[in-house]
Design a protein around this motif. Structure first.
Motif, PDB file in Angstrom:
ATOM      1  N   LEU A  76       0.887  -1.166   0.035  1.00  0.00           N
ATOM      2  CA  LEU A  76      -0.102  -0.077   0.033  1.00  0.00           C
ATOM      3  C   LEU A  76       0.734   1.504  -0.099  1.00  0.00           C
ATOM      4  O   LEU A  76       0.579   2.053  -0.684  1.00  0.00           O
ATOM      5  CB  LEU A  76      -0.972  -0.011   1.235  1.00  0.00           C
ATOM      6  N   GLN A  77       2.001   1.049   0.695  1.00  0.00           N
ATOM      7  CA  GLN A  77       2.869   2.387   1.000  1.00  0.00           C
ATOM      8  C   GLN A  77       3.487   2.640  -0.629  1.00  0.00           C
ATOM      9  O   GLN A  77       3.554   3.744  -1.057  1.00  0.00           O
ATOM     10  CB  GLN A  77       3.988   2.178   2.000  1.00  0.00           C
ATOM     11  N   GLN A  78       3.919   1.289  -1.443  1.00  0.00           N
ATOM     12  CA  GLN A  78       4.410   1.704  -2.686  1.00  0.00           C
ATOM     13  C   GLN A  78       3.392   2.376  -3.734  1.00  0.00           C
ATOM     14  O   GLN A  78       3.666   3.141  -4.575  1.00  0.00           O
ATOM     15  CB  GLN A  78       4.910   0.178  -3.128  1.00  0.00           C
ATOM     16  N   ALA A  79       1.971   1.860  -3.338  1.00  0.00           N
ATOM     17  CA  ALA A  79       0.881   2.177  -4.268  1.00  0.00           C
ATOM     18  C   ALA A  79       0.857   3.654  -4.000  1.00  0.00           C
ATOM     19  O   ALA A  79       0.437   4.513  -5.092  1.00  0.00           O
ATOM     20  CB  ALA A  79      -0.130   1.436  -4.009  1.00  0.00           C
ATOM     21  N   GLU A  80       0.912   4.266  -2.623  1.00  0.00           N
ATOM     22  CA  GLU A  80       0.853   5.734  -2.487  1.00  0.00           C
ATOM     23  C   GLU A  80       1.896   6.370  -3.053  1.00  0.00           C
ATOM     24  O   GLU A  80       1.830   7.675  -3.701  1.00  0.00           O
ATOM     25  CB  GLU A  80       1.016   5.799  -0.919  1.00  0.00           C
ATOM     26  N   GLU A  81       3.098   5.943  -2.983  1.00  0.00           N
ATOM     27  CA  GLU A  81       4.048   6.721  -3.624  1.00  0.00           C
ATOM     28  C   GLU A  81       4.235   6.881  -5.268  1.00  0.00           C
ATOM     29  O   GLU A  81       4.538   7.939  -5.862  1.00  0.00           O
ATOM     30  CB  GLU A  81       5.705   6.019  -3.287  1.00  0.00           C
ATOM     31  N   GLU A  82       3.756   5.580  -5.725  1.00  0.00           N
ATOM     32  CA  GLU A  82       3.612   5.507  -7.180  1.00  0.00           C
ATOM     33  C   GLU A  82       2.547   6.420  -7.722  1.00  0.00           C
ATOM     34  O   GLU A  82       2.584   7.094  -8.612  1.00  0.00           O
ATOM     35  CB  GLU A  82       3.651   4.174  -7.852  1.00  0.00           C
ATOM     36  N   PHE A  83       1.384   6.170  -7.215  1.00  0.00           N
ATOM     37  CA  PHE A  83      -0.087   6.661  -7.782  1.00  0.00           C
ATOM     38  C   PHE A  83      -0.536   7.959  -6.931  1.00  0.00           C
ATOM     39  O   PHE A  83      -1.526   8.525  -7.420  1.00  0.00           O
ATOM     40  CB  PHE A  83      -1.144   5.673  -7.892  1.00  0.00           C
ATOM     41  N   GLY A  84      -0.138   7.975  -5.672  1.00  0.00           N
ATOM     42  CA  GLY A  84      -0.890   8.797  -4.863  1.00  0.00           C
ATOM     43  C   GLY A  84      -2.231   8.488  -4.173  1.00  0.00           C
ATOM     44  O   GLY A  84      -2.651   7.405  -4.744  1.00  0.00           O
ATOM     45  N   PHE A  85      -3.160   9.164  -3.552  1.00  0.00           N
ATOM     46  CA  PHE A  85      -4.355   8.899  -3.122  1.00  0.00           C
ATOM     47  C   PHE A  85      -5.360   9.699  -4.181  1.00  0.00           C
ATOM     48  O   PHE A  85      -6.591   9.063  -4.063  1.00  0.00           O
ATOM     49  CB  PHE A  85      -4.719   9.401  -1.843  1.00  0.00           C
ATOM     50  N   ASP A  86      -4.954  10.533  -5.056  1.00  0.00           N
ATOM     51  CA  ASP A  86      -5.941  11.106  -5.859  1.00  0.00           C
ATOM     52  C   ASP A  86      -5.904  10.833  -7.383  1.00  0.00           C
ATOM     53  O   ASP A  86      -5.175  11.461  -8.428  1.00  0.00           O
ATOM     54  CB  ASP A  86      -5.515  12.656  -5.734  1.00  0.00           C
ATOM     55  N   HIS A  87      -6.477   9.507  -7.671  1.00  0.00           N
ATOM     56  CA  HIS A  87      -6.362   9.075  -8.927  1.00  0.00           C
ATOM     57  C   HIS A  87      -7.847   8.413  -9.111  1.00  0.00           C
ATOM     58  O   HIS A  87      -8.271   7.814  -8.357  1.00  0.00           O
ATOM     59  CB  HIS A  87      -5.266   8.295  -9.559  1.00  0.00           C
ATOM     60  N   ASP A  88      -8.120   8.196 -10.418  1.00  0.00           N
ATOM     61  CA  ASP A  88      -9.544   7.342 -10.620  1.00  0.00           C
ATOM     62  C   ASP A  88      -9.196   5.858 -11.201  1.00  0.00           C
ATOM     63  O   ASP A  88     -10.105   5.526 -11.667  1.00  0.00           O
ATOM     64  CB  ASP A  88     -10.180   8.135 -11.865  1.00  0.00           C
ATOM     65  N   MET A  89      -8.202   5.316 -10.840  1.00  0.00           N
ATOM     66  CA  MET A  89      -7.657   4.205 -11.301  1.00  0.00           C
ATOM     67  C   MET A  89      -8.275   3.151 -10.446  1.00  0.00           C
ATOM     68  O   MET A  89      -7.839   1.898 -10.374  1.00  0.00           O
ATOM     69  CB  MET A  89      -6.336   3.935 -11.751  1.00  0.00           C
TER      70      MET A  89
END
Length: 108
Positions: A76-89
């Motif tokens: 989840l931390q890796q996802a946050e670093e790569e995509f952030g929290f503000d995306h529609d995917m």
């Protein structure tokens, strides 16, 4: 001791924010996957949530209990670093499917 407690609070806040984002995705994109009469996504059992994994964004339904596991929190931390929290995917995990399946099989 205080450092562990502060770190635990930070992780808890991060998990709550991720779950809030996940729950709002279905409302923003209604009927993308279909919803039941309560607005819950179809094919997602109670106590589970959806993640998308890998370049092809393959959909996986995982138990909420994974959120408490340090191994899954790292993803989840890796996802946050790569995509952030503000995306529609949707909640997208940036790792290979083979790695994700291996990890989740160990967590079950």
């Amino acid at each position: 001791m205080a450092m562990k407690k502060a770190n635990k609070l930070t992780q808890t806040a991060m998990i709550k924010q991720i779950l809030k984002r996940c729950s709002s995705l279905g409302k923003k994109q209604s009927n993308v996957y279909g919803e039941d009469e309560n607005g819950s996504p179809l094919n997602v059992p109670k106590g589970h949530f959806v993640v998308y994994v890998g370049e092809n964004r393959v959909r996986y339904v995982v138990p909420i209990s994974f959120l408490t596991r340090p191994e899954f929190q790292l993803l989840l931390q890796q996802a946050e670093e790569e995509f952030g929290f503000d995306h529609d995917m949707g909640l997208t995990i940036p790792c290979e499917e083979v790695v994700f399946r291996s990890l989740t099989s160990m967590l079950r």
